[in-house]
Design a protein around this motif. Structure first.
Motif: not given
Length: 236
Positions: A138-141, A146-147, A179-182, A195-196
């Motif tokens: 969900l976060a990557l797409e 993510v809080v 923040d997973f924008s990397r 990992a996320v």
């Protein structure tokens, strides 16, 4: 419309008066834009108090059984979850689970808040269990931050199987956004998604102070309850 009536008129003011929520870190939830609230799951009441506390509308997913109950209790439960915008999810996985994630992606892409329990089910004993990778997908797409949200004592207020909650002050803690924008463009990579997910679960462990167990809670629940063997008579 029912969501706002429940929150501000019918249910919310009463719950605030009775349970006097003590909330830490609510300022970490962005005032606008898409965000994922990832929470540990201790009680049925988790899905009541998080939307009550957060000023913006929160859309959760919940097990499909909440929408198919029988009798008056089943009808009331279905109306509550339907009225609060909760999405039913088939926890057997496959296409049904993917459909629930797609619906939450729609919520995020429209600038809303999606709530999710990475463990996939309530903790059977209050400990924190291995997260499922749907939260990472969900976060990557979506690219949404993510809080992490730690429920601190709702298992004491309403333990699993208990209908009437105990009267105590609800405690909830919000952590800084992750923040997973990397990892942009790596949705579908199972190593990245693991990992996320593990990073999110680590933050929940730190926030909640709960012991972490690296197995899925659903697997633990599926194990047969051990029976006590009869005592062996001792010869006189």
């Amino acid at each position: 419309m029912l969501y706002w009536l429940l929150k501000y008129v019918l249910l919310g003011p009463l719950l605030r008066l009775i349970f006097r929520p003590r909330v830490e870190g609510l300022h970490h939830v962005p005032a606008t834009g898409p965000v994922i609230l990832a929470s540990n799951h201790l009680s049925f009441s988790d899905s009541i108090f998080t939307p009550l506390i957060v000023p913006r509308k929160v859309t959760f997913v919940a097990k499909a059984e909440y929408f198919t109950g029988k009798g008056v209790k089943g009808w009331l439960t279905k109306m509550f979850f339907t009225g609060t915008g909760t999405i039913p999810v088939d926890r057997s996985g496959g296409r049904a689970a993917r459909a629930a994630l797609d619906t939450q992606l729609t919520v995020l892409r429209s600038g809303g808040i999606a709530g999710i329990y990475p463990e996939g089910t309530r903790s059977p004993d209050g400990r924190l269990y291995r997260g499922k990778t749907g939260v990472a997908r969900l976060a990557l797409e979506s690219g949404a931050p993510v809080v992490p949200v730690a429920m601190l004592n709702l298992d004491e207020i309403q333990p699993p199987g208990q209908l009437i909650p105990n009267l105590a002050r609800v405690r909830i803690r919000f952590g800084p956004p992750l923040d997973f924008s990397r990892y942009a463009g790596l949705a579908g990579d199972r190593f990245v998604e693991r990992a996320v997910t593990d990073e999110i679960m680590y933050e929940l462990m730190e926030l909640s102070g709960r012991e972490y167990v690296d197995v899925y809670a659903q697997q633990l629940k599926a194990q047969p309850t051990p029976t006590t063997a009869p005592a062996t008579p001792v010869a006189a």
